[in-house]
Design an enzyme around this catalytic site. Structure first.
Site, PDB file in Angstrom:
ATOM      1  N   HIS A 133       6.025  -0.684   1.149  1.00 28.27           N
ATOM      2  CA  HIS A 133       5.863   0.343   0.116  1.00 28.27           C
ATOM      3  C   HIS A 133       6.837   0.108  -1.031  1.00 28.27           C
ATOM      4  CE1 HIS A 133       3.770   2.064   3.374  1.00 28.27           C
ATOM      5  NE2 HIS A 133       4.845   2.426   4.037  1.00 28.27           N
TER       6      HIS A 133
ATOM      7  N   TYR B 280       0.848  -1.202   0.000  1.00 28.17           N
ATOM      8  CA  TYR B 280       0.000   0.000   0.000  1.00 28.17           C
ATOM      9  C   TYR B 280       0.878   1.245   0.000  1.00 28.17           C
ATOM     10  CZ  TYR B 280       0.487  -0.845   5.093  1.00 28.17           C
ATOM     11  OH  TYR B 280       0.955  -1.113   6.348  1.00 28.17           O
TER      12      TYR B 280
END
Ligand code: C5P
Length: 335
Positions: free
Chosen positions: A311, A261
């Site tokens: 990430h 995410y």
């Protein structure tokens, strides 16, 4: 004779005045000297008076038609901040959002949202884009490239200043500025704020919404997947919640599903791109030696941000660079 001399003197003085004004202007514009913002405000005033574009700034982020890459991704109809009305999530969004931190036994989302908006205001904010508005925003990431960069004055001159997570300013004012209008955080990165700053919560699970209610009232929630602050100092009337639908849109449209995410930094940047007219970005990316530490840390902690595992730092940085290449944002890369 004296008359001619006087005229010569006046002419010389006038010329000198023009040269000084022009040089000062060039200097302030080129080096962005914070002490010379007079010109910036003069420009802004003239822009406001004569603008016919989508905003009153020199360039407007939302001018989507001028770039197909941007237009394909940018969707102004998804609101970045949650209200009672837009809090109804589609099944798909809810499933994706719940999957982010795999909450075991979540409370009833609708009931929690109902309670949330009894504690914080339920307002549609910042969606007032138009030819008369020029909202300038600084998004300040935590990169070590801010150390010694002396961006403080430039950052503090923006209307909106968004910082995230720890982001200390005391002792770092010259490099990172002193003002914060919005501080983005999640329960596990929470910080006390002053009364003038808006806390922007990024919720990753229903418990995060329960946490903010609790942290502003009873203080009963002390643990999520790790111990968290049970109470937080923040102005209740300024608390904002990042909309999970916008969270998913950022992940899908802008990162095309890369990484697990988006990072807090990228989410904050997207918030700015959607609520501001002019976006300047500071403290993103490695320093000039390739270190990924924070500006308040020693650079031996290289990699503090880049290798979190969740990430895709490279993808996020590339999208950020592309936005800068297309003049949608202005990036200050520090040192
Ligand atoms: O480390 P932290 O998550 O607090 O940093 C906030 C944001 O600042 C990150 O999400 C990232 O976008 C940016 N950052 C960066 N380079 C670093 C440190 C932080 O780009 N070295």
């Amino acid at each position: 004779m004296t008359f001619i001399e006087d005229r010569r003197k006046i002419r010389t003085l006038a010329l000198l005045f023009c040269v000084v004004t022009f040089t000062t202007f060039l200097f302030s514009y080129t080096f962005r000297d914070p002490s010379l913002y007079f010109f910036k405000y003069a420009f802004r005033l003239s822009d406001n008076l004569f603008s016919k574009g989508p905003c009153a700034c020199r360039r407007c982020v939302a001018e989507a038609e001028d770039d197909p890459w941007f237009a394909e991704r940018f969707n102004q109809s998804v609101h970045p901040l949650m209200t009672r009305e837009n809090s109804v999530l589609s099944d798909e969004t809810f499933k994706w959002w719940q999957w982010l931190q795999s909450e075991r036994q979540p409370a009833n989302f609708t009931e929690v949202v109902e309670e949330l908006f009894r504690v914080i205001p339920d307002e549609v904010l910042y969606m007032d884009a138009g030819p008369k508005r020029c909202r300038t925003c600084a998004v300040v990431g935590n990169s070590g490239n801010l150390k010694g960069a002396r961006y403080g004055g430039l950052i503090d001159s923006c209307d909106v200043i968004i910082r995230m997570n720890q982001a200390p300013t005391t002792g770092f004012e010259e490099d990172v500025g002193a003002r914060t209008t919005h501080h983005v955080m999640y329960p596990e990165s929470a910080m006390d704020l002053d009364n003038t700053t808006s806390l922007v919560l990024i919720p990753f699970k229903t418990l995060d919404l329960q946490w903010i209610i609790s942290a502003l009232t009873t203080g009963t929630i002390k643990h999520t997947y790790t111990p968290v602050m049970s109470r937080i100092k923040a102005n209740k009337d300024k608390v904002l919640i990042y909309n999970p639908t916008f969270f998913k849109y950022t992940y899908e449209s802008w990162l095309e599903g890369h990484g697990r995410y988006p990072s807090t930094g990228f989410l904050s940047l997207m918030l700015a791109v959607h609520i501001c007219d002019e976006v300047t970005v500071f403290g993103f990316g490695a320093d000039q030696n390739g270190n990924w530490h924070h500006y308040w840390e020693d650079n031996s902690l290289a990699g503090a941000f880049r290798h979190t595992g969740v990430h895709d730092g490279d993808r996020e940085y590339n999208v950020t660079l592309q936005l800068a290449d297309k003049h949608k944002i202005q990036m200050f890369r520090g040192r």
